[in-house]
Design a protein around this motif. Structure first.
Motif, PDB file in Angstrom:
ATOM      1  N   SER A   1       0.842  -1.191   0.000  1.00  9.14           N
ATOM      2  CA  SER A   1       0.000   0.000   0.000  1.00  9.14           C
ATOM      3  C   SER A   1       0.878   1.242   0.000  1.00  9.14           C
ATOM      4  O   SER A   1       2.031   1.202   0.460  1.00  9.14           O
ATOM      5  CB  SER A   1      -0.900   0.019   1.235  1.00  9.14           C
ATOM      6  N   PRO A   2       0.366   2.383  -0.494  1.00  8.02           N
ATOM      7  CA  PRO A   2       1.148   3.621  -0.443  1.00  8.02           C
ATOM      8  C   PRO A   2       1.615   3.960   0.977  1.00  8.02           C
ATOM      9  O   PRO A   2       2.737   4.437   1.158  1.00  8.02           O
ATOM     10  CB  PRO A   2       0.166   4.672  -0.985  1.00  8.02           C
ATOM     11  N   LYS A   3       0.791   3.688   1.958  1.00  8.36           N
ATOM     12  CA  LYS A   3       1.176   3.976   3.351  1.00  8.36           C
ATOM     13  C   LYS A   3       2.328   3.081   3.793  1.00  8.36           C
ATOM     14  O   LYS A   3       3.267   3.543   4.472  1.00  8.36           O
ATOM     15  CB  LYS A   3      -0.005   3.791   4.293  1.00  8.36           C
ATOM     16  N   ASP A   4       2.284   1.800   3.410  1.00  5.71           N
ATOM     17  CA  ASP A   4       3.385   0.896   3.769  1.00  5.71           C
ATOM     18  C   ASP A   4       4.696   1.375   3.153  1.00  5.71           C
ATOM     19  O   ASP A   4       5.746   1.355   3.812  1.00  5.71           O
ATOM     20  CB  ASP A   4       3.076  -0.523   3.306  1.00  5.71           C
ATOM     21  N   PHE A   5       4.649   1.782   1.883  1.00  4.15           N
ATOM     22  CA  PHE A   5       5.854   2.314   1.251  1.00  4.15           C
ATOM     23  C   PHE A   5       6.330   3.572   1.966  1.00  4.15           C
ATOM     24  O   PHE A   5       7.520   3.740   2.236  1.00  4.15           O
ATOM     25  CB  PHE A   5       5.601   2.624  -0.230  1.00  4.15           C
ATOM     26  N   ASP A   6       5.405   4.448   2.264  1.00  5.47           N
ATOM     27  CA  ASP A   6       5.759   5.710   2.910  1.00  5.47           C
ATOM     28  C   ASP A   6       6.404   5.475   4.274  1.00  5.47           C
ATOM     29  O   ASP A   6       7.424   6.093   4.607  1.00  5.47           O
ATOM     30  CB  ASP A   6       4.514   6.589   3.052  1.00  5.47           C
ATOM     31  N   ASP A   7       5.829   4.579   5.054  1.00  6.98           N
ATOM     32  CA  ASP A   7       6.389   4.278   6.382  1.00  6.98           C
ATOM     33  C   ASP A   7       7.785   3.686   6.263  1.00  6.98           C
ATOM     34  O   ASP A   7       8.694   4.042   7.033  1.00  6.98           O
ATOM     35  CB  ASP A   7       5.472   3.302   7.125  1.00  6.98           C
ATOM     36  N   LEU A   8       7.961   2.778   5.298  1.00  8.63           N
ATOM     37  CA  LEU A   8       9.265   2.143   5.121  1.00  8.63           C
ATOM     38  C   LEU A   8      10.301   3.151   4.654  1.00  8.63           C
ATOM     39  O   LEU A   8      11.441   3.176   5.163  1.00  8.63           O
ATOM     40  CB  LEU A   8       9.138   0.995   4.115  1.00  8.63           C
ATOM     41  N   ILE A   9       9.945   3.987   3.702  1.00  8.85           N
ATOM     42  CA  ILE A   9      10.888   4.992   3.192  1.00  8.85           C
ATOM     43  C   ILE A   9      11.260   5.988   4.275  1.00  8.85           C
ATOM     44  O   ILE A   9      12.426   6.390   4.411  1.00  8.85           O
ATOM     45  CB  ILE A   9      10.289   5.680   1.952  1.00  8.85           C
ATOM     46  N   GLN A  10      10.306   6.378   5.086  1.00  7.27           N
ATOM     47  CA  GLN A  10      10.601   7.278   6.204  1.00  7.27           C
ATOM     48  C   GLN A  10      11.610   6.631   7.161  1.00  7.27           C
ATOM     49  O   GLN A  10      12.555   7.282   7.628  1.00  7.27           O
ATOM     50  CB  GLN A  10       9.326   7.626   6.960  1.00  7.27           C
ATOM     51  N   ARG A  11      11.407   5.350   7.437  1.00  9.63           N
ATOM     52  CA  ARG A  11      12.314   4.642   8.343  1.00  9.63           C
ATOM     53  C   ARG A  11      13.721   4.545   7.760  1.00  9.63           C
ATOM     54  O   ARG A  11      14.718   4.785   8.446  1.00  9.63           O
ATOM     55  CB  ARG A  11      11.756   3.248   8.626  1.00  9.63           C
ATOM     56  N   LEU A  12      13.810   4.202   6.483  1.00  6.78           N
ATOM     57  CA  LEU A  12      15.121   4.040   5.856  1.00  6.78           C
ATOM     58  C   LEU A  12      15.828   5.375   5.656  1.00  6.78           C
ATOM     59  O   LEU A  12      17.062   5.427   5.638  1.00  6.78           O
ATOM     60  CB  LEU A  12      14.971   3.310   4.517  1.00  6.78           C
ATOM     61  N   ALA A  13      15.070   6.448   5.531  1.00  5.78           N
ATOM     62  CA  ALA A  13      15.682   7.773   5.394  1.00  5.78           C
ATOM     63  C   ALA A  13      16.455   8.158   6.648  1.00  5.78           C
ATOM     64  O   ALA A  13      17.378   8.980   6.595  1.00  5.78           O
ATOM     65  CB  ALA A  13      14.619   8.821   5.083  1.00  5.78           C
ATOM     66  N   ARG A  14      16.096   7.559   7.772  1.00  8.69           N
ATOM     67  CA  ARG A  14      16.800   7.850   9.023  1.00  8.69           C
ATOM     68  C   ARG A  14      18.052   6.989   9.190  1.00  8.69           C
ATOM     69  O   ARG A  14      18.801   7.171  10.148  1.00  8.69           O
ATOM     70  CB  ARG A  14      15.857   7.620  10.209  1.00  8.69           C
ATOM     71  N   SER A  15      18.263   6.049   8.272  1.00  8.37           N
ATOM     72  CA  SER A  15      19.450   5.198   8.326  1.00  8.37           C
ATOM     73  C   SER A  15      20.500   5.728   7.359  1.00  8.37           C
ATOM     74  O   SER A  15      20.294   6.750   6.702  1.00  8.37           O
ATOM     75  CB  SER A  15      19.072   3.758   7.944  1.00  8.37           C
ATOM     76  N   ASN A  16      21.621   5.015   7.261  1.00  6.91           N
ATOM     77  CA  ASN A  16      22.641   5.408   6.282  1.00  6.91           C
ATOM     78  C   ASN A  16      22.622   4.490   5.062  1.00  6.91           C
ATOM     79  O   ASN A  16      23.579   4.449   4.287  1.00  6.91           O
ATOM     80  CB  ASN A  16      24.031   5.422   6.918  1.00  6.91           C
ATOM     81  N   PHE A  17      21.526   3.754   4.871  1.00 12.24           N
ATOM     82  CA  PHE A  17      21.391   2.874   3.706  1.00 12.24           C
ATOM     83  C   PHE A  17      20.829   3.645   2.516  1.00 12.24           C
ATOM     84  O   PHE A  17      19.976   4.515   2.661  1.00 12.24           O
ATOM     85  CB  PHE A  17      20.468   1.698   4.023  1.00 12.24           C
ATOM     86  N   GLN A  18      21.303   3.271   1.342  1.00 19.49           N
ATOM     87  CA  GLN A  18      20.722   3.742   0.091  1.00 19.49           C
ATOM     88  C   GLN A  18      19.423   2.987  -0.155  1.00 19.49           C
ATOM     89  O   GLN A  18      19.285   1.821   0.242  1.00 19.49           O
ATOM     90  CB  GLN A  18      21.712   3.488  -1.048  1.00 19.49           C
ATOM     91  N   VAL A  19      18.461   3.634  -0.827  1.00 22.74           N
ATOM     92  CA  VAL A  19      17.205   2.978  -1.194  1.00 22.74           C
ATOM     93  C   VAL A  19      17.057   3.012  -2.710  1.00 22.74           C
ATOM     94  O   VAL A  19      17.213   4.065  -3.334  1.00 22.74           O
ATOM     95  CB  VAL A  19      15.995   3.664  -0.521  1.00 22.74           C
ATOM     96  N   ASN A  20      16.756   1.849  -3.288  1.00 21.95           N
ATOM     97  CA  ASN A  20      16.597   1.710  -4.734  1.00 21.95           C
ATOM     98  C   ASN A  20      15.285   0.982  -4.982  1.00 21.95           C
ATOM     99  O   ASN A  20      15.117  -0.149  -4.538  1.00 21.95           O
ATOM    100  CB  ASN A  20      17.770   0.917  -5.314  1.00 21.95           C
TER     101      ASN A  20
END
Length: 547
Positions: free
Chosen positions: A331-350
């Motif tokens: 769901s868009p919300k699941d993606f949004d929550d995950l991206i928000q979480r990963l933005a706080r890490s030092n991992f790249q997102v692809n």
């Protein structure tokens, strides 16, 4: 002459013998070549020196031969040298496994699939599961998806699982469905269990529904897996690839790679993306990134939608040839929550995003949480269908377009049927994406497409298939130049993986990864590009392939 003068003369003579005429010892000199360094000025040179796996100097042949004494000297005989090719999006494990499966690529009908299955089964009578890959109903006269009826008729006792060319749909036999206890259809979030007229599963599984059966296929042990990966590696280095991006691995696959690379059992450089699941995100955020000389783990792979060919790509408006918009895999919300979480890490997102709806949702979510986009180098994988008013987001949010040029020349025959004329104009729009961000990371998506990087180079600059179709090229306004294409498969690909200071160009201090080709891809005629042979591939100064 007195004794002191004689003594001085003797020592001067010794100094000349053992000092003046002794050049610095190094590992390798390559000379008499046309070398495209792909540095910032796109300089060409004729020679370079290598020691301890890195380039130590570039220049003229005579200067380097006079300056150094090398253990190995390679006379390139005027041939053409480039930085080692870097595939920015591929699937190492999938390629390795595909080599042991039924090859269905190019099958012109369902009957041909059945014939190939018969041949494979006869040659492999002890196989407990029959797994194949590469069918594409768009190549058939009847372009409808196949169903399991013929599999059940001719192979009633065999579990058979055949993935579509894009790996986003599969055909499973009745026996395979039985093993998976899949005897009725139900809703699968981000997937589809196709049904027949009686409402029962007809064998077609799309996206998230595929794992209902695929998880039952026996997995290879590490000893067999290493053998398969090394065979796949041989194919990759034979076409000049020295680095790859492994676009989406599970934890066990990454653990296996760590073991193999620690044992020096693999040579090709691998930038591995972790497939983002709740379990893998929790684990890798806890353990952090990983980097060795040949293996890097510092990014997550998200899957936004499916593929255009299987109508799983998520579109804003319905498909031109079917009453569906495709679907998101979360769901868009699941993606949004995950991206928000990963933005706080030092991992790249692809993120894999094909359809214009999927691209818009992911771009907007990236933009919401990325405050330092240029430093984070987050990527959109494929970026195939983009709404005109969304292109600017690649620039505004500093998102790297990671694209595969052969997708355009493979899909062009039927993409217009899926999208309609208007949407097609802003699909596979590589030049437009390049203009927004300033670079493209180029890959192949092997084994979905062939792993030869020159096929992608040809598709990017000529926008035609292997037969030169269509005359004049497909949407040539989005072709890119040869220099841009070469950068895309070397230094820009390295940049997209934070490695531009270590590889991607032939410069002092960088890893000595390079490839020698028989012809010059910067000047050869378009129609010859795909046939140019790799003569030698070198990783860290060591020859890993020689024709």
């Amino acid at each position: 002459m007195n004794k002191s003068i004689t003594k001085l003369f003797f020592f001067l003579l010794l100094g000349c013998l053992f000092g003046c005429t002794t050049n610095k010892q190094i590992d390798l000199i390559v000379y008499n070549a046309k070398v495209y360094t792909v540095d910032s000025a796109f300089t060409t040179i004729e020679a370079f020196a290598v020691n301890n796996g890195v380039f130590i100097e570039t220049g003229s042949s005579q200067d380097l031969l006079n300056k150094y004494e090398a253990k190995e000297k390679i006379d390139a005989e005027g041939k053409y040298i480039y930085p080692g090719f870097y595939d920015a999006h591929g699937h190492f494990f999938m390629l390795a496994e595909a080599m042991d499966e039924v090859n269905l690529v190019g099958a012109a009908s369902y009957n041909e699939i059945l014939d190939r299955l018969r041949t494979f089964i006869a040659a492999n009578p002890d196989k407990k599961w029959i797994v194949g890959n590469g069918w594409d109903q768009n190549l058939w006269e009847d372009k409808n998806f196949p169903v399991k009826d013929s599999l059940d008729k001719y192979f009633p006792d065999l579990p058979i699982y055949l993935t579509r060319i894009d790996y986003h749909a599969a055909l499973a036999s009745g026996k395979a469905l039985e093993i998976a206890s899949l005897d009725s259809a139900y809703f699968v979030d981000g997937g589809l269990i196709s049904v027949n007229e009686e409402g029962l599963p007809d064998g077609i599984l799309v996206d998230n529904a595929m794992q209902l059966v695929s998880k039952h296929i026996p997995k290879n042990q590490n000893s067999a897996l290493l053998k398969m990966l090394r065979r796949a590696q041989d194919s990759l280095v034979s076409v000049g690839l020295t680095s790859i991006v492994d676009a989406g691995l599970n934890e066990s696959q990454i653990d296996a790679l760590k073991v193999f690379y620690n044992e020096d059992s693999l040579q090709i450089r691998d930038y591995a993306m972790v497939m983002a699941t709740p379990e893998s995100v929790k684990e890798f955020l806890r353990t952090g990134t990983f980097e060795s000389d040949r293996l890097t783990v510092r990014s997550f792979k998200l899957m936004a939608d499916g593929a255009l060919g299987s109508r799983g790509a998520c579109l804003i408006h319905a498909y031109h040839d079917a009453p569906t918009n495709g679907f998101l895999l979360k769901s868009p919300k699941d993606f949004d929550d995950l991206i928000q979480r990963l933005a706080r890490s030092n991992f790249q997102v692809n993120t894999h995003a094909i359809g214009d709806s999927a691209n818009r949702i992911i771009l907007d979510s990236y933009g919401k949480y990325l405050k330092d986009g240029k430093e984070r180098r987050w990527r959109i994988e494929h970026a195939q269908v983009i709404q005109p008013n969304d292109f600017h987001k690649f620039k505004d949010f500093q998102i790297i377009p990671s694209v595969q040029p052969t997708h355009a020349t493979s899909d062009m025959y039927w993409a217009g049927e899926r999208l309609g004329e208007e949407r097609l104009k802003t699909s596979y729009a590589y030049k437009q994406l390049l203009d927004q961000y300033g670079l493209l990371a180029l890959g192949s998506d092997f084994p979905v497409e062939h792993y030869n990087p020159l096929y992608g180079f040809h598709a990017a600059v000529a926008r035609v298939d292997k037969n030169g179709f269509p005359n004049g090229g497909f949407q040539m306004e989005n072709a890119i130049s040869r220099e841009q294409a070469l950068r895309g498969m070397t230094i820009w690909a390295a940049y997209s993986c934070f490695q531009e200071r270590k590889r991607g160009s032939i410069e002092k201090g960088k890893d000595a990864d390079f490839v020698i080709l028989e012809e010059d891809i910067m000047t050869a005629k378009n129609e010859t590009l795909r046939d140019i042979k790799t003569l030698r591939t070198v990783i860290a100064g060591e020859t890993v392939f020689k024709r």
